[in-house]
Scaffold this motif. Structure first.
Motif, short mmCIF file in Angstrom:
data_model
loop_
_atom_site.label_atom_id
_atom_site.label_comp_id
_atom_site.label_asym_id
_atom_site.label_seq_id
_atom_site.Cartn_x
_atom_site.Cartn_y
_atom_site.Cartn_z
N PHE A 259 0.80 -1.21 -0.06
CA PHE A 259 0.05 0.05 0.09
C PHE A 259 0.90 1.31 -0.21
CE2 PHE A 259 -4.74 -0.87 1.24
CZ PHE A 259 -4.43 -2.00 0.62
N LEU B 147 -2.21 5.64 2.11
CA LEU B 147 -3.38 4.75 2.23
C LEU B 147 -2.81 3.83 3.55
CD1 LEU B 147 -4.15 3.72 -1.26
CD2 LEU B 147 -5.41 5.18 0.48
N TYR C 89 -7.68 11.23 6.48
CA TYR C 89 -8.28 11.18 5.35
C TYR C 89 -8.39 12.49 4.85
CZ TYR C 89 -12.33 11.43 2.21
OH TYR C 89 -13.22 11.87 1.03
N SER D 34 -14.40 3.14 6.68
CA SER D 34 -13.64 2.73 5.44
C SER D 34 -14.46 2.83 4.10
CB SER D 34 -13.09 1.35 5.49
OG SER D 34 -14.14 0.33 5.82
N ALA E 88 -13.04 4.88 0.79
CA ALA E 88 -12.71 4.12 -0.24
C ALA E 88 -13.28 4.80 -1.59
CB ALA E 88 -12.91 2.62 -0.05
N LEU F 189 -11.75 8.52 -2.04
CA LEU F 189 -10.40 8.41 -2.26
C LEU F 189 -10.47 7.74 -3.74
CD1 LEU F 189 -8.60 7.07 0.78
CD2 LEU F 189 -8.57 9.22 -0.21
N ASP F 190 -11.04 6.79 -4.13
CA ASP F 190 -10.81 6.17 -5.35
C ASP F 190 -11.40 7.16 -6.64
OD1 ASP F 190 -10.92 4.03 -7.60
OD2 ASP F 190 -13.06 4.65 -7.93
N HIS G 166 -7.02 7.85 -5.98
CA HIS G 166 -6.35 6.78 -5.30
C HIS G 166 -6.99 5.51 -5.50
CE1 HIS G 166 -3.69 9.56 -2.82
NE2 HIS G 166 -4.85 10.27 -2.88
N ALA H 143 -7.56 2.46 -3.17
CA ALA H 143 -8.12 2.69 -1.85
C ALA H 143 -9.25 1.78 -1.79
CB ALA H 143 -8.46 4.15 -1.84
N LEU I 141 -9.28 -0.83 0.61
CA LEU I 141 -9.54 -0.81 2.13
C LEU I 141 -10.64 -1.45 2.73
CD1 LEU I 141 -8.66 3.13 2.36
CD2 LEU I 141 -7.40 1.32 3.35
#
Length: 606
Positions: free
Chosen positions: A115, A119, A171, A349, A353, A356-357, A361, A364, A367
């Motif tokens: 990772f 992250l 975050y 999470s 996720a 962040l995607d 990212h 993520a 996660l």
């Protein structure tokens, strides 16, 4: 999906949630375990449930709002005034120990699963949280001694909002640093998120507290006002500074919980009930979205990571936190084993996720399955092994067969001594210092205060206690205590003295049997009758029945002079006598009865 399919899916989620909660209650395991397993089976395994098809674009907004409410409810339990009372071990568990756990998990995630450092650090923050929703059910099964139970319970309460706040901050920094505008601009964006979330959260908490304290709204609207305030602050914060809403509602709950003159108990009870509903549906939906192929693609590294969390991160946390304390090595060993992950990790999470995607990212998305793997792994492993380990280490309490006595007056002290002789744990509560002092002089454990008070909710040690005896001369206090502890002990384990005016009152002036509990003794007595019989020479006698001296012979010998109070069966379990469920003692049982002295004419004393 058509209307009929939507209705069936929503109804099925509700039925499955209820079944999972009931199964958790029956098996005394954290409900999150059954909720997640149910969602996995209904979603990726059987394909019966598709959250995206069911809710469409509403799914993630609903999840975000549910997470905000869960974090708000958790932060309402963090009272800064209690920080000094929870002990140095808990202080270090949620500070230095949490930092050590965070570091180990982040490093292990980076090395084992490749990772990115941001992250990995976020995952470490997400999975250092335990929480009361998984700790409390596990303590009911493990039943460790009072010292361990109090430490674990307080750690779960305190680390819940702190861990959530830490995860939100990390975050926010990742989102800010990913804007591509340079480190300085990222730090400015990050500072804006922290400032906006903190300011709006504090302002919202203060304003809601003012509304409640000054009674600007009727009390029955306080729950609705708090719900609207949480959603409003969450949405407003996100509009002003992107992704500052979760921080805002967390700060709002902490501010409200620590505001003077504001009683948050009613709001807290409402939010707890709402959280049960949200958590039950939320985790079935989140588990149904799991990508099992992505989880399996991580390979055996997930198992190694789980072992690192269980065998390295937690023991290091406890080692740092208990250094120099009075805890025995056996107690430290059990503390080093118990740390199940739960609500906050799973809920937050899932939201992070997706966001962040969307921010670029793409790894993520791992996660979520990784977090759920840690949750299921820690809950299953520790639920299956913690109780045998506690017994092996000899730090487990016996079954909750002890007695909480409401009242430390002379009759209550007499009954408490008799129960101690039967091998039962007792705890006497009273608001009279004279009664408490006398009980302590007799070597009886006490709690000085009202057992139904807010202070008692946080400090009354119920470990090993499973029955309540209402022995106060104030019948209203006995009824209030029964109502307060009905959920903890169950209605069939609540016993009170009879009220002298009970039969003279109409139904609207008489406490219901549901709140009053069962009457104590084979022949019900009022407090005055009990005290008078003891004053006139009545004594509590302990007698063991044999094949040669049966229960019928015991009754024939003592007749109406004896009132059976307690009976310990051949297995060591203590039963309380009451007229609604008469006992039938057998050979090997030990009976404790109040027996009046014999008069010269052969009649009992009056």
């Amino acid at each position: 999906m058509n209307e009929q399919q939507i209705l069936l899916s929503v109804g099925g989620i509700g039925a499955a949630a209820l079944a999972c909660q009931w199964l958790a209650w029956r098996m005394k395991l954290p409900a999150i375990l059954f909720l997640l397993l149910c969602g996995i089976v209904a979603g990726p395994v059987l394909g019966w449930l598709s959250p995206e098809a069911l809710f469409g674009p509403l799914l993630m907004p609903l999840v975000s709002l549910a997470v905000a409410l869960i974090l708000f409810e958790g932060s309402l339990t963090l009272h800064l005034s209690q920080w000094r009372d929870i002990g140095s071990v808990v202080h270090r568990l949620v500070t230095l120990g949490a930092l050590a756990t965070w570091l180990v998990i982040a490093v292990a995630t980076h090395w084992l699963l490749a990772f990115e450092w941001p992250l990995a650090i976020l995952f470490g923050a997400l999975t250092l949280v335990t929480g009361p929703t998984v700790i409390v059910p596990m303590l009911r099964v493990v039943r460790p001694n009072a010292t361990i139970a109090n430490i674990l319970r307080w750690e779960g309460i305190v680390i819940d909002p702190i861990g959530a706040l830490l995860a939100v901050v990390v975050y926010s920094f990742i989102i800010a640093s990913g804007s591509g505008e340079g480190l300085s601009q990222s730090l400015i964006t990050f500072a804006g998120v922290i400032l906006c979330g903190s300011a709006l959260g504090a302002a919202g908490g203060w304003l809601l507290g003012q509304v409640m304290r000054e009674q600007w709204l009727p009390e029955y609207l306080h729950n609705l006002a708090s719900l609207a305030a949480v959603l409003g602050i969450f949405i407003a914060a996100n509009q002003i500074a992107h992704e500052s809403g979760l921080l805002a509602v967390t700060v709002m709950g902490m501010w409200l919980a620590n505001m003077r003159g504001v009683d948050v108990q009613q709001i807290l009870h409402f939010k707890e009930n709402l959280s049960v509903l949200l958590i039950s549906g939320l985790f079935i939906l989140l588990a149904a979205r799991l990508d099992l192929q992505a989880l399996f693609s991580l390979g055996p590294a997930v198992i190694v990571l789980l072992l690192a969390i269980q065998l390295l991160a937690r023991p290091l946390n406890v080692l740092v936190s208990t250094a120099g304390s009075s805890l025995k090595w056996r107690e430290r060993a059990l503390l080093a084993w118990i740390a199940p992950r739960g609500i906050v990790a799973a809920a937050v999470s899932a939201v992070f996720a997706i966001r962040l995607d969307e921010a670029g990212h793409h790894s993520a998305l791992l996660l979520v399955p990784l977090t759920f793997a840690v949750i299921i792994g820690t809950v299953v492993l520790q639920s299956a092994t913690a109780r045998p380990l506690a017994r092996l280490l000899r730090v487990a309490e016996p079954a909750p067969s002890g007695f909480l006595l409401v009242g430390a007056n002379p009759p209550a002290r007499t009954l408490a001594k008799a129960l101690q002789q039967l091998g039962c744990r007792v705890l006497l509560t009273d608001s009279s210092w004279e009664n408490i002092r006398a009980a302590r002089m007799d070597g009886l454990p006490t709690y000085f205060g009202n057992p139904a008070s807010q202070h008692a909710d946080a400090h009354l040690d119920l470990v090993g206690l499973g029955h309540l005896l209402g022995l106060s001369p104030a019948g209203e206090l006995n009824a209030l205590a029964c109502a307060r502890f009905r959920h903890d002990f169950g209605h069939k384990r609540l016993f009170v003295l009879a009220s002298g005016l009970e039969n003279q009152r109409s139904d609207k002036h008489r406490a219901s049997e549901l709140h009053r509990g069962q009457l104590l003794g084979s022949s019900p007595m009022t407090y005055l009758q009990l005290a008078n019989r003891l004053h006139l020479g009545g004594e509590l006698f302990s007698t063991t029945l044999t094949e040669a001296f049966s229960w019928e012979q015991y009754q024939a010998l003592h007749g109406e002079r004896a009132t059976l109070l307690f009976a310990r069966d051949a297995n060591g379990w203590v039963h309380v006598a009451c007229p609604d469920t008469p006992l039938t003692p057998q050979a090997g049982w030990t009976l404790v009865s109040l027996i009046d002295p014999q008069r010269q004419d052969g009649q009992p004393e009056q």
